[in-house]
Scaffold this motif. Structure first.
Motif, mmCIF file in Angstrom:
data_model
loop_
_atom_site.group_PDB
_atom_site.id
_atom_site.type_symbol
_atom_site.label_atom_id
_atom_site.label_comp_id
_atom_site.label_asym_id
_atom_site.label_seq_id
_atom_site.Cartn_x
_atom_site.Cartn_y
_atom_site.Cartn_z
ATOM 1 N N LYS A 3 0.815 -1.219 0.000
ATOM 2 C CA LYS A 3 0.000 0.000 0.000
ATOM 3 C C LYS A 3 0.849 1.270 0.000
ATOM 4 N N ASP A 4 2.121 1.157 0.493
ATOM 5 C CA ASP A 4 2.977 2.343 0.505
ATOM 6 C C ASP A 4 3.333 2.806 -0.898
ATOM 7 N N LYS A 5 3.213 1.869 -1.852
ATOM 8 C CA LYS A 5 3.549 2.234 -3.228
ATOM 9 C C LYS A 5 2.341 2.825 -3.954
ATOM 10 N N ALA A 6 1.187 2.827 -3.287
ATOM 11 C CA ALA A 6 0.000 3.357 -3.953
ATOM 12 C C ALA A 6 0.165 4.847 -4.196
ATOM 13 N N VAL A 7 -0.361 5.308 -5.365
ATOM 14 C CA VAL A 7 -0.334 6.742 -5.635
ATOM 15 C C VAL A 7 -1.351 7.401 -4.703
ATOM 16 N N ASN A 8 -1.288 8.730 -4.589
ATOM 17 C CA ASN A 8 -2.186 9.402 -3.653
ATOM 18 C C ASN A 8 -3.523 9.796 -4.255
ATOM 19 N N TYR A 9 -3.613 9.700 -5.585
ATOM 20 C CA TYR A 9 -4.805 10.193 -6.251
ATOM 21 C C TYR A 9 -4.912 9.472 -7.582
ATOM 22 N N ALA A 10 -6.090 8.984 -7.914
ATOM 23 C CA ALA A 10 -6.257 8.349 -9.227
ATOM 24 C C ALA A 10 -7.693 8.539 -9.688
ATOM 25 N N VAL A 11 -7.891 8.545 -11.003
ATOM 26 C CA VAL A 11 -9.237 8.754 -11.543
ATOM 27 C C VAL A 11 -9.613 7.649 -12.527
ATOM 28 N N GLY A 12 -10.889 7.520 -12.753
ATOM 29 C CA GLY A 12 -11.397 6.596 -13.773
ATOM 30 C C GLY A 12 -12.656 7.204 -14.371
ATOM 31 N N TYR A 13 -12.899 6.889 -15.643
ATOM 32 C CA TYR A 13 -14.108 7.415 -16.309
ATOM 33 C C TYR A 13 -14.812 6.271 -17.029
ATOM 34 N N ALA A 14 -16.127 6.336 -17.119
ATOM 35 C CA ALA A 14 -16.870 5.400 -17.975
ATOM 36 C C ALA A 14 -18.132 6.100 -18.486
ATOM 37 N N PRO A 15 -18.516 5.818 -19.741
ATOM 38 C CA PRO A 15 -19.705 6.450 -20.301
ATOM 39 C C PRO A 15 -20.991 5.753 -19.867
ATOM 40 N N GLY A 16 -22.102 6.449 -20.022
ATOM 41 C CA GLY A 16 -23.408 5.801 -19.905
ATOM 42 C C GLY A 16 -23.746 5.117 -21.223
ATOM 43 N N LYS A 17 -24.948 4.599 -21.321
ATOM 44 C CA LYS A 17 -25.318 3.855 -22.537
ATOM 45 C C LYS A 17 -26.820 3.961 -22.823
ATOM 46 N N VAL A 18 -27.156 3.704 -24.074
ATOM 47 C CA VAL A 18 -28.565 3.501 -24.421
ATOM 48 C C VAL A 18 -28.698 2.130 -25.083
ATOM 49 N N ILE A 19 -29.878 1.537 -24.917
ATOM 50 C CA ILE A 19 -30.153 0.264 -25.590
ATOM 51 C C ILE A 19 -31.083 0.567 -26.762
ATOM 52 N N LEU A 20 -30.645 0.208 -27.976
ATOM 53 C CA LEU A 20 -31.486 0.443 -29.164
ATOM 54 C C LEU A 20 -32.563 -0.619 -29.270
ATOM 55 N N VAL A 21 -32.202 -1.812 -28.898
ATOM 56 C CA VAL A 21 -33.186 -2.905 -28.840
ATOM 57 C C VAL A 21 -32.594 -4.019 -27.984
ATOM 58 N N GLY A 22 -33.451 -4.707 -27.249
ATOM 59 C CA GLY A 22 -32.988 -5.892 -26.521
ATOM 60 C C GLY A 22 -33.080 -5.790 -25.010
ATOM 61 N N GLU A 23 -33.553 -4.617 -24.477
ATOM 62 C CA GLU A 23 -33.774 -4.604 -23.034
ATOM 63 C C GLU A 23 -34.820 -5.683 -22.732
ATOM 64 N N HIS A 24 -34.653 -6.372 -21.680
ATOM 65 C CA HIS A 24 -35.480 -7.494 -21.213
ATOM 66 C C HIS A 24 -35.294 -8.757 -22.051
ATOM 67 N N SER A 25 -35.385 -8.659 -23.384
ATOM 68 C CA SER A 25 -35.204 -9.890 -24.157
ATOM 69 C C SER A 25 -33.781 -10.417 -23.983
ATOM 70 N N ALA A 26 -32.804 -9.498 -23.685
ATOM 71 C CA ALA A 26 -31.413 -9.933 -23.454
ATOM 72 C C ALA A 26 -31.326 -10.885 -22.262
ATOM 73 N N VAL A 27 -32.196 -10.684 -21.274
ATOM 74 C CA VAL A 27 -32.181 -11.531 -20.074
ATOM 75 C C VAL A 27 -32.529 -12.979 -20.437
ATOM 76 N N TYR A 28 -33.283 -13.147 -21.547
ATOM 77 C CA TYR A 28 -33.720 -14.481 -21.976
ATOM 78 C C TYR A 28 -32.900 -14.998 -23.164
ATOM 79 N N GLY A 29 -31.692 -14.447 -23.318
ATOM 80 C CA GLY A 29 -30.758 -15.004 -24.300
ATOM 81 C C GLY A 29 -30.880 -14.447 -25.705
ATOM 82 N N HIS A 30 -31.685 -13.373 -25.882
ATOM 83 C CA HIS A 30 -31.830 -12.812 -27.228
ATOM 84 C C HIS A 30 -30.816 -11.698 -27.475
ATOM 85 N N GLU A 31 -30.660 -11.372 -28.769
ATOM 86 C CA GLU A 31 -29.653 -10.375 -29.151
ATOM 87 C C GLU A 31 -30.115 -8.967 -28.776
ATOM 88 N N ALA A 32 -29.170 -8.145 -28.341
ATOM 89 C CA ALA A 32 -29.458 -6.745 -28.009
ATOM 90 C C ALA A 32 -28.419 -5.876 -28.694
#
Ligand code: PMV
Length: 326
Positions: A3-32
């Motif tokens: 832990k002594d080698k850890a930097v004192n500050y670090a950042v990370g970024y990630a985008p949000g998303k939209v689903i064009l098709v496949g919400e819910h059907s993806a849960v049952y193995g269909h393409e999204a």
């Protein structure tokens, strides 16, 4: 890592998303088909002065200025479960970090905020502890965190958020088929917000109950959505926005039939189409949340009509690579 080698500050970024098709059907193995958007979540990790951590502090609109502390006596709260997972995986050094979260992605609207939070947090932790996580490591932990947030998730959200590109996604049992889709033209959306949804976990569980009562009927709808996914993928590759809009409208009809839309979402879809959108549909788990309009150059008209009707909304470039926002 020491832990002594850890930097004192670090950042990370990630985008949000939209689903064009496949919400819910993806849960049952269909393409999204899902696309990242140019709104996301940023996490900074710093060393905590006092050894009473860890904590999560929200800035800006993301956590509305709230601070969450790890409560060892609670196994119930979602944030406590997230902390517990991080302690189990990253060890006692997690005690000494403060997690600061900021972002321009609305939370709880089906726009991938929990996946963006999980992925940006894991990226920041990897940087902070010099873990050199690759995408596979991030995906492994993000899926575990998504299961805490959503119950059993298909993995669609964190996959598109990590890839940061348009994807076709299919999960059959434990196996995931992921294909990057090279967009022929940029996708310009207006995203309308109909208020926080009831939670992905609830929406998936309620649909599971409805499906149990009329298995065959629901299976037909899921097959229809799968067919749309195949066609939308081709429309994206061809840059055929008119076809994509039409397919989005049909997908919305199916999602209404599945019982996951609301009168507010339907109203927003009508407004968007009246203002020249090529297509409009619910995106994400539904029961509230967000809808997307394929703007076709009418972004300003759609946005102002949404606002006039009392809805919050924003413009989003979808499918673009958002690496430069990190
Ligand atoms: O969490 P949301 O609102 O983006 O929904 C994710 C998509 C679902 O198909 C409803 C759930 C899943 O795990 O695929």
């Amino acid at each position: 890592m020491d832990k002594d080698k850890a930097v004192n500050y670090a950042v990370g970024y990630a985008p949000g998303k939209v689903i064009l098709v496949g919400e819910h059907s993806a849960v049952y193995g269909h393409e999204a088909i899902a696309l990242p958007i140019d709104a996301g979540v940023r996490v900074a990790i710093t060393r905590l002065g006092l050894k009473n951590g860890p904590s999560i502090r929200g800035l800006g609109s993301f956590f509305m200025g709230q601070t969450f502390y790890f409560d060892r006596s609670s196994t119930q709260g979602i944030i406590s479960q997230v902390f517990q997972y991080l302690m189990d995986k990253f060890g006692p050094r997690m005690q000494e970090v403060e997690i600061i979260v900021d972002g321009d992605l609305p939370r709880g609207h089906g726009l991938g905020s929990s996946a963006a939070f999980s992925v940006s947090l894991l990226r920041a932790l990897s940087n902070y502890f010099s873990l050199q996580f690759g995408d596979a490591d991030i995906a492994f932990h993000a899926h575990a965190l998504e299961n805490i947030f959503h119950g059993r998730s298909s993995g669609l959200d964190h996959t598109v958020v990590i890839k940061d590109q348009a994807i076709s996604f299919q999960r059959i049992k434990e196996e995931m088929k992921i294909e990057i889709i090279e967009l022929k033209v940029p996708i310009s959306l207006v995203i309308g917000l109909a208020g926080p949804h009831d939670g992905t976990k609830n929406a998936v569980a309620k649909l599971f109950e409805r499906k149990k009562r009329m298995q065959k009927i629901y299976d037909h709808i899921f097959l229809g959505l799968n067919g749309i996914a195949i066609e939308i993928k081709q429309a994206l590759l061809d840059g055929n926005m008119a076809k994509m809009g039409e397919l989005m409208n049909i997908a919305h009809g199916y999602l209404c039939a599945l019982g996951v839309s609301t009168t507010e979402i339907d109203h927003l879809c009508s407004i968007a189409k009246n203002q020249g959108a090529l297509g409009a549909k619910i995106t994400g788990a539904g029961g509230g949340g967000a809808m997307i309009a394929l703007a076709n150059g009418n972004e300003d008209a759609i946005l102002s009509a949404f606002n006039s009707a009392g809805f919050m909304a924003f413009k989003a470039a979808a499918g673009a690579n958002n690496q430069n926002l990190r």
